[in-house]
Design a protein around this motif. Structure first.
Motif, PDB file in Angstrom:
ATOM      1  N   TYR A  15      -8.300  -8.992   6.337  1.00  0.00           N
ATOM      2  CA  TYR A  15      -8.184  -8.147   5.148  1.00  0.00           C
ATOM      3  C   TYR A  15      -9.256  -7.053   5.153  1.00  0.00           C
ATOM      4  CZ  TYR A  15     -11.630 -11.710   3.733  1.00  0.00           C
ATOM      5  OH  TYR A  15     -12.705 -12.561   3.690  1.00  0.00           O
ATOM      6  N   ASP A  16      -9.667  -6.645   6.334  1.00  0.00           N
ATOM      7  CA  ASP A  16     -10.738  -5.650   6.491  1.00  0.00           C
ATOM      8  C   ASP A  16     -10.429  -4.362   5.739  1.00  0.00           C
ATOM      9  OD1 ASP A  16     -13.145  -4.524   8.195  1.00  0.00           O
ATOM     10  OD2 ASP A  16     -11.506  -3.086   8.428  1.00  0.00           O
ATOM     11  N   ARG A  17      -9.241  -3.829   5.906  1.00  0.00           N
ATOM     12  CA  ARG A  17      -8.908  -2.549   5.274  1.00  0.00           C
ATOM     13  C   ARG A  17      -8.919  -2.672   3.748  1.00  0.00           C
ATOM     14  NH1 ARG A  17      -3.339   0.976   6.277  1.00  0.00           N
ATOM     15  NH2 ARG A  17      -3.741   2.545   4.683  1.00  0.00           N
ATOM     16  N   TYR A  18      -8.356  -3.742   3.238  1.00  0.00           N
ATOM     17  CA  TYR A  18      -8.337  -3.970   1.792  1.00  0.00           C
ATOM     18  C   TYR A  18      -9.761  -4.068   1.248  1.00  0.00           C
ATOM     19  CZ  TYR A  18      -7.521  -6.615  -2.566  1.00  0.00           C
ATOM     20  OH  TYR A  18      -7.505  -7.050  -3.861  1.00  0.00           O
ATOM     21  N   LYS A  37      -4.124  -3.708  -4.799  1.00  0.00           N
ATOM     22  CA  LYS A  37      -3.764  -5.125  -4.769  1.00  0.00           C
ATOM     23  C   LYS A  37      -2.268  -5.301  -4.551  1.00  0.00           C
ATOM     24  CE  LYS A  37      -3.883  -9.457  -7.302  1.00  0.00           C
ATOM     25  NZ  LYS A  37      -4.269 -10.180  -8.546  1.00  0.00           N
ATOM     26  N   ARG A  38      -1.452  -4.523  -5.223  1.00  0.00           N
ATOM     27  CA  ARG A  38      -0.002  -4.628  -5.029  1.00  0.00           C
ATOM     28  C   ARG A  38       0.376  -4.339  -3.582  1.00  0.00           C
ATOM     29  NH1 ARG A  38       0.049  -2.254 -10.312  1.00  0.00           N
ATOM     30  NH2 ARG A  38       0.182  -0.158  -9.422  1.00  0.00           N
ATOM     31  N   GLN A  39      -0.234  -3.336  -3.002  1.00  0.00           N
ATOM     32  CA  GLN A  39       0.042  -3.014  -1.604  1.00  0.00           C
ATOM     33  C   GLN A  39      -0.378  -4.161  -0.684  1.00  0.00           C
ATOM     34  OE1 GLN A  39      -2.076   0.658  -0.976  1.00  0.00           O
ATOM     35  NE2 GLN A  39      -0.575   1.899  -2.064  1.00  0.00           N
ATOM     36  N   GLU A  40      -1.533  -4.765  -0.979  1.00  0.00           N
ATOM     37  CA  GLU A  40      -2.027  -5.859  -0.143  1.00  0.00           C
ATOM     38  C   GLU A  40      -1.153  -7.095  -0.272  1.00  0.00           C
ATOM     39  OE1 GLU A  40      -4.755  -7.658   2.597  1.00  0.00           O
ATOM     40  OE2 GLU A  40      -4.104  -5.617   2.081  1.00  0.00           O
ATOM     41  N   VAL A  41      -0.701  -7.404  -1.469  1.00  0.00           N
ATOM     42  CA  VAL A  41       0.194  -8.555  -1.662  1.00  0.00           C
ATOM     43  C   VAL A  41       1.499  -8.343  -0.897  1.00  0.00           C
ATOM     44  CG1 VAL A  41       1.575  -9.810  -3.352  1.00  0.00           C
ATOM     45  CG2 VAL A  41      -0.792  -9.256  -3.863  1.00  0.00           C
ATOM     46  N   ASN A  42       2.042  -7.151  -0.977  1.00  0.00           N
ATOM     47  CA  ASN A  42       3.276  -6.858  -0.237  1.00  0.00           C
ATOM     48  C   ASN A  42       3.061  -6.965   1.271  1.00  0.00           C
ATOM     49  OD1 ASN A  42       4.787  -6.394  -2.550  1.00  0.00           O
ATOM     50  ND2 ASN A  42       4.297  -4.215  -2.598  1.00  0.00           N
ATOM     51  N   ARG A  43       1.892  -6.498   1.736  1.00  0.00           N
ATOM     52  CA  ARG A  43       1.588  -6.606   3.168  1.00  0.00           C
ATOM     53  C   ARG A  43       1.515  -8.062   3.600  1.00  0.00           C
ATOM     54  NH1 ARG A  43      -2.562  -7.367   6.810  1.00  0.00           N
ATOM     55  NH2 ARG A  43      -3.922  -8.098   5.135  1.00  0.00           N
ATOM     56  N   LEU A  44       0.847  -8.881   2.795  1.00  0.00           N
ATOM     57  CA  LEU A  44       0.729 -10.299   3.135  1.00  0.00           C
ATOM     58  C   LEU A  44       2.079 -10.991   3.117  1.00  0.00           C
ATOM     59  CD1 LEU A  44      -2.482 -11.719   1.438  1.00  0.00           C
ATOM     60  CD2 LEU A  44      -1.954 -11.594   3.858  1.00  0.00           C
ATOM     61  N   ARG A  45       2.878 -10.684   2.141  1.00  0.00           N
ATOM     62  CA  ARG A  45       4.199 -11.310   2.059  1.00  0.00           C
ATOM     63  C   ARG A  45       5.042 -10.962   3.285  1.00  0.00           C
ATOM     64  NH1 ARG A  45       5.504 -10.075  -4.353  1.00  0.00           N
ATOM     65  NH2 ARG A  45       4.435 -11.921  -5.204  1.00  0.00           N
ATOM     66  N   PRO A  64       0.320 -10.704  -8.909  1.00  0.00           N
ATOM     67  CA  PRO A  64       0.375  -9.707  -7.828  1.00  0.00           C
ATOM     68  C   PRO A  64       0.310  -8.261  -8.298  1.00  0.00           C
ATOM     69  CG  PRO A  64       2.582 -10.485  -8.323  1.00  0.00           C
ATOM     70  CD  PRO A  64       1.648 -11.238  -9.248  1.00  0.00           C
ATOM     71  N   HIS A  65       0.135  -8.030  -9.607  1.00  0.00           N
ATOM     72  CA  HIS A  65       0.279  -6.672 -10.130  1.00  0.00           C
ATOM     73  C   HIS A  65      -1.036  -5.992 -10.499  1.00  0.00           C
ATOM     74  CE1 HIS A  65       4.534  -7.530 -10.183  1.00  0.00           C
ATOM     75  NE2 HIS A  65       4.337  -8.565 -10.981  1.00  0.00           N
TER      76      HIS A  65
END
Length: 482
Positions: A57-60, A110-118, A152-153
């Protein structure tokens, strides 16, 4: 997460080296009496080049820190919060007071990171599930530990608290993981060497063993390596790198000369750069016997050793005060000799045995997988042959039905008002007696009308029956192919 609070507060260099310093710190003046050199001109300190932390999660992490630093209130709190309070989550509570613009951007991140993880987790599930490998759902969910995936929002206090604690823990274990990877690297080298020896005849094997022993001894034959962080080691840097008189060595001046970004601390990268002269005594990239992977492991060992001796508050940074205190210790003035990698046993015989057994099991599993795939391929080829045969049979059936349809559409001839197929007209011409009895009856008789109606109905039904048969055949063919 490596943090330090004093006149300035910043994230540890190894974590986020691309971030600007929160508060500028003036360098400690250089003592002119001892250095005999001119003080360097003050120049603007550029942010160091970005270095990947190695975290998934370096970029986040970088983006969150970047936006938090843009909030004046949060920046001020960073100055007045010590490292332990940060780790305990006190700093995270200040998130409630940052500007609306920053909070909005953090929500978006955070929304972008959750979508990336999913997306990553779904892809991993598909890959592992497709290979009949049991999916470890707990391990997958563990990837969410640095944020609250139940919400996630929006980016909340809990998200910042989790991010700090996760990064702190992950980075503390980062060096340990690097050591484990290096141990595997060394065991794999030895395994490959043993496999290679088995492939040689006795004479070649003996020659290879002699060459290996020669290279090992050649690598070990190097100048004495100074104890990392000792007075002798730093004096050597002072003389050979800085070009200064060793008699004028001054720890405070040395610190300021090698605090490359002028922030008042030695971070891990700045410390590791001090060991370059020592490493050059052991490793040369042009020598066959010297392994550059081993050189980096040696550098890591040196840095860890100095950190353990000097970094008294365990923030993974060496302040000027910590450095000066260390220079007064016996370990600095009269250090023990330093044992290099070749003088240390990196793995036990038992670990090597288990490693090779694991490799053998992996090879066996791979071979079995190859056999299974070959069987699957043969079965698919057999099924394809069956489908091809069925396709040919169906095509023949369709052609036969088309032929029947064509025969039914042959023009009719009329005999005494009765419609009969042309195929029967020739027989009637040769032998009129062959005509059925009902055809000798007058045209207005009922049997003749019934025959005409029956024949006409057959002509009408035949195209529909032929179409249905062809359609059913095509459906069967399509289902078999799929």
């Amino acid at each position: 997460m490596r943090l330090f609070v004093g006149n300035k507060m910043r994230w540890n260099q190894a974590l986020v080296t691309s971030l600007v310093l929160l508060v500028s710190v003036e360098s400690v003046p250089i003592s002119m009496d001892k250095t005999k050199i001119k003080p360097p001109e003050k120049i603007a300190v550029e942010p160091p080049a970005s270095v990947d932390t190695g975290l998934h999660y370096d970029r986040y992490l970088r983006e969150v820190i970047d936006f938090l630093e843009k909030d004046q209130h949060f920046r001020e709190k960073l100055h007045n919060t010590d490292m332990e309070d940060i780790k305990q989550g006190k700093l995270a509570k200040e998130l409630d007071f940052v500007s609306h613009h920053v909070r909005t951007k953090l929500d978006e991140l955070k929304r972008q990171e959750v979508n990336r993880l999913r997306t990553l987790i779904k892809a991993k599930q598909d890959i592992e599930g497709g290979n009949d490998i049991a999916v470890d759902h707990q391990a997958l969910l563990k990837q969410f530990e640095y944020l609250n995936h139940m919400n996630p929002h929006t980016f909340e206090v809990e998200d910042l608290d989790r991010l700090i604690k996760s990064a702190t823990n992950d980075l503390e274990n980062f060096d340990k993981e690097r050591h484990e990877e290096f141990k595997k690297y060394e065991m794999m080298k030895e395994h490959d060497r043993r496999v290679h020896l088995k492939s040689l005849d006795e004479a070649e094997r003996k020659k290879e063993e002699e060459h290996y022993e020669e290279m090992r001894k050649k690598h070990a034959d190097h100048p004495k390596v100074n104890h990392p962080g000792s007075q002798n080691q730093l004096k050597e840097v002072w003389e050979e790198t800085d070009g200064l008189d060793p008699e004028d060595f001054d720890p405070k001046t040395f610190f300021n000369l090698h605090d490359s970004n002028g922030d008042g601390f030695f971070d891990e990268q700045e410390l590791e750069s001090l060991f370059t002269k020592e490493l050059e005594k052991i490793y040369d990239p042009t020598n066959e016997e010297d392994d550059m992977v081993e050189m980096e492991e040696e550098r890591l060992r040196m840095r860890e050793h100095v950190m353990n001796e000097v970094d008294t508050n365990h923030d993974r940074l060496v302040s000027l005060d910590e450095f000066l205190v260390a220079t007064k210790k016996k370990e600095f003035l009269e250090p023990d000799s330093w044992e290099t990698l070749e003088q240390n046993q990196l793995y036990t015989d038992e670990e090597m045995r288990e490693f090779e057994e694991h490799l053998a099991q992996q090879e066996e599993d791979l071979n079995q997988k190859t056999v299974d795939l070959q069987k699957q391929r043969e079965e698919l080829e057999r099924q394809q042959e069956q489908l091809n045969a069925q396709k040919i049979e169906l095509q023949q059936a369709v052609e036969h039905m088309e032929k029947l349809k064509f025969q039914k559409d042959v023009p009719e001839v009329h005999v005494e008002g009765n419609a009969v197929p042309e195929s029967q007209a020739h027989e009637l011409h040769q032998d009129p007696a062959a005509l059925p009895a009902e055809h000798h009856q007058p045209p207005d008789q009922a049997p003749q009308e019934q025959l005409q109606e029956h024949h006409q109905q057959q002509k009408q039904d035949l195209p529909q029956q032929t179409h249905q048969f062809v359609q059913q055949g095509q459906e069967v063919l399509q289902n078999n192919v799929l």
